[in-house]
Scaffold this active site. Sequence first.
Site, mmCIF file in Angstrom:
data_model
loop_
_atom_site.group_PDB
_atom_site.id
_atom_site.type_symbol
_atom_site.label_atom_id
_atom_site.label_comp_id
_atom_site.label_asym_id
_atom_site.label_seq_id
_atom_site.Cartn_x
_atom_site.Cartn_y
_atom_site.Cartn_z
ATOM 1 N N HIS A 1 42.017 36.415 52.491
ATOM 2 C CA HIS A 1 42.010 37.681 51.762
ATOM 3 C C HIS A 1 43.427 38.220 51.693
ATOM 4 C CE1 HIS A 1 41.074 41.865 50.684
ATOM 5 N NE2 HIS A 1 39.918 41.400 50.252
ATOM 6 N N ASP B 1 33.298 37.580 49.719
ATOM 7 C CA ASP B 1 32.906 37.003 48.430
ATOM 8 C C ASP B 1 32.165 35.677 48.616
ATOM 9 O OD1 ASP B 1 34.171 39.011 46.752
ATOM 10 O OD2 ASP B 1 36.057 38.209 47.486
#
Length: 433
Positions: A310, A368
């Site tokens: 991320h 995600d």
Amino acid sequence: MNISDTKATLSFSDGSPSVDMPIYKGTIGPDVIDIRKLYGQTGKFTYDPGFMSTASCNSSITYIDGDKGELLYRGYPIEQLAVNCDFLETCYLLLNGELPNAAQKAEFENTVTRHTMVHEQMNFFFRGFRRDAHPMSVLVGTVGALASFYHDSLDINDPQQREISAIRLIAKLPTLVAMAYKYSIGQPFMYPRNDLSYSANFMHMMFANPCEEYKVNDVLVRALDRILILHADHEQNASTSTVRLAGSSGANPFACIAAGIACLWGPAHGGANEAALTMLKEIGSVENIPAFIEKVKDKNSGVKLMGFGHRVYKNFDPRAKLMRETCHEVLNELGLQDDPLFKLAMELEKIALNDEYFVSRKLYPNVDFYSGIVQSALGIPVSLFTGIFAMARTIGWIAQWNEMIADPEQKIGRPRQLFVGSPVRDVPGIDKR
């Protein structure tokens, strides 16, 4: 925002006088150097592509510490909110600054529920779209069009009208997302049901049809609710900054949220869970994982590992831990542990959590990765993943927009530039070009 006793001094090697700039301290997080008077005092701007080192506002809504893997909504850790609260309680918190008591919660739920229907004329808007239009295209259009119907709540300087707009947006997004889905598959729209919770109502509008009763599964509803909580806000990201920038011009809230949806549509932002699931389908089966991993490790292959790592979180994404639990709950509830796609996802997860290449680079599965798997298990098509994200993030956008409008320091957004084009020149006649 408290001013610090210490100041930042900017000195120049060309003999120009140095400049003192105030430093502000937040509640938590890095101090901020106030450069608002820099241009006036020096004739110079700062240069910061992507605003990586620039605070564009002060905010009391969401705080992220990427190094610690910490996400706070109004001071509450996301881990506690996702376990102890539902999505509408989280909405109330983001909008109002405090969690609701029992009476406030009941009133808020009732108000949102009574605003879930959209104007009947909205049905005709959908006919203008092709059946194969991307749901985000449909949402940009229909959310922007809401401003056509609600002239009674467009005065952004009236706090009560801002509150009504916030409620309308939170309430109507699930209806519009479900309508976009139903339209794409040629099924009749399902009206909202006031006897169902926010997330159960959305699943009913998505998956029910007039021919038979739809049975709400509490495990699946809770999974969707958790997805919404985990995506509700994420500080000053690209789409939130877009909403604030659009709002700084005085644009109405429906237009600002439509702008946020347009930004979220980008594959580098809201499309990450879609990309993660697409990657799993391209790998194909568990046997192909080793070859895929080798390609990921080869810098020249061009193959990227989607759904891992991320930009902000340098350790494990705190949302991913919660989504991982939900992912396994949903797969167990639906008996999908042996489904080839989900088996593949779990095997890839296991390798990434143990392989030195990924561990040393802190390429952990992110939110995600898991939310794409969960949504797919719930029966939500890949093309709608970003629409679900928009539905969740609407509360964050509207809370941030509301905070910005009420901020006395707010000005219309106007970034500066470093101009590298041609200097002044005269236009030659056409015979000399």
